[in-house]
Design an enzyme around this catalytic site. Structure first.
Site, PDB file in Angstrom:
ATOM      1  CB  THR A   1      97.045 -22.960  46.866  1.00  0.00           C
ATOM      2  OG1 THR A   1      97.711 -22.535  47.826  1.00  0.00           O
ATOM      3  CG2 THR A   1      97.826 -23.583  45.410  1.00  0.00           C
ATOM      4  CB  VAL A   2      94.553 -20.972  41.854  1.00  0.00           C
ATOM      5  CG1 VAL A   2      93.791 -21.589  40.448  1.00  0.00           C
ATOM      6  CG2 VAL A   2      93.816 -19.963  42.511  1.00  0.00           C
TER       7      VAL A   2
ATOM      8  CG  ASP B   1      93.886  -7.695  45.039  1.00  0.00           C
ATOM      9  OD1 ASP B   1      94.705  -7.045  44.859  1.00  0.00           O
ATOM     10  OD2 ASP B   1      94.038  -8.783  45.461  1.00  0.00           O
TER      11      ASP B   1
END
Length: 365
Positions: free
Chosen positions: A20-21, A133
């Site tokens: 999670t950022v 990605d």
């Protein structure tokens, strides 16, 4: 209030399967930062944990304004049933992800930002790294510069090019994944990222992904005859844009541009040349406003008439005329006919004078 290390965690910027950022605050430097924290359920997995720290090392090693910078790494102490959590701290990029601009930009600006994204990816390739990605959410917009700059982020799936030629675990987002990237035994190189750049550029321009009707399996098995729908004409762009995007998304790596830099420069070069301001004049917002002057009015119209009288049709002057440039032409003054005596009066006067003259003559005899 959530805290990790010395950093206060304010709000979530994004979350994935592994981490999670957060937007956070660094009290020592008094600046906002972005903190990426490994998820609880993966913190005890040695392989995932090592890959997480590898991402931080790669970002730290690449010193470029086109790549998000890491300047701190740490591990939070365990607490209760929560294991210790690795985290790393990055610059906070105010503009957010490219996702929010998909389909919202003028066509020429979308092309420019796609070319910017390509140059950011080229920095990775020159460092010997393939991202694997690439998608709008992994490009960030830096609003501190004008025009806007694009930075590449999230190297969680990145792989060194030297390790990409043999067996590899399939990772990435299927809609942006090159066919050879999905093959665990075939190997791939930086042209897999060129494929993803083609998809991102198409989505940025069209507001939707190409091949939206195909499943992940159909995308991987897609033949070269299945091409993305042309969009250039609808957007007022030259047809070379369609040709370049189709080439970037060619299932065969040999049919794509050689690298991200080639794709980006070709994309930018396809735009029509900008208008020469030296010939066309300054932009509208710099031009002096044009003041429309009221054409001069006849003197009679400027004077206030305080004595009124009835004027007959014969006494009225012709109306003034006005030329195309606003000049008022006054008509020449009308010559009024001389008013004489009526004919019977003249005859009567002549008779009277004749009689008087005759009487005077008779008297003098």
């Amino acid at each position: 209030m959530k805290q990790i290390g010395r950093y206060r965690l304010d709000r979530v910027l994004g979350a994935g399967a592994f981490a999670t950022v957060w937007k956070a605050y660094d009290p020592d430097l008094d600046v906002p930062v972005a903190v990426k924290v490994l998820a609880d359920n993966w913190a005890v997995n040695a392989d995932v944990r090592e890959r997480f720290l590898t991402e931080a090392r790669l970002l730290r090693r690449i010193q470029s304004p086109r790549v998000v910078r890491v300047y701190d790494v740490g591990v939070s102490p365990p607490g209760g049933d929560r294991p210790e959590q690795p985290y790393f701290v990055m610059d906070f990029i105010e503009g957010g992800a490219l996702t929010g601009l998909v389909g919202q930009l003028p066509a020429d600006e979308a092309v420019r930002l796609a070319a910017e994204a390509s140059e950011a990816v080229q920095v990775l390739h020159e460092a010997g790294i393939v991202h694997r990605d690439l998608k709008p959410g992994n490009f960030l917009i830096d609003t501190r510069h004008a025009p806007l700059h694009v930075l590449v982020a999230d190297l969680g799936s990145a792989k060194k090019l030297a390790d990409a030629s043999g067996y590899t675990v399939t990772t990435g987002s299927p809609a942006y994944m090159a066919p050879e990237q999905a093959d665990q035994f075939g190997g791939f190189d930086s042209r897999a990222d060129v494929y993803a750049l083609g998809v991102v550029s198409y989505e940025l321009l069209a507001g939707r992904r190409p091949f939206a009707g195909l499943t992940a399996g159909e995308l991987v098995r897609r033949s070269r005859d299945v091409r993305p729908e042309p969009i250039a004409a609808r957007l007022g762009l030259p047809p070379q844009i369609d040709q370049l995007l189709a080439a970037a998304m060619d299932p065969d790596p040999d049919g794509r541009p050689a690298d991200a830099h080639t794709f980006g420069t070709t994309l930018r070069a396809a735009l029509p040349a900008e208008t020469d301001t030296a010939v066309a004049g300054p932009p509208a917002w710099q031009q002096e406003p044009t003041v429309l002057q009221t054409p001069p009015q006849p003197r009679e119209a400027q004077q206030q008439t305080w004595l009124r009288r009835e004027v007959s049709a014969d006494d009225r002057l012709p109306a003034p005329t006005r030329t195309e440039d606003g000049t008022v032409l006054l008509p020449p003054p009308a010559s009024k006919p001389r008013r004489g005596w009526p004919a019977p009066a003249v005859i009567l006067v002549a008779v009277v004078l004749f009689v008087l003259a005759a009487a005077v003559a008779w008297t003098l005899k």
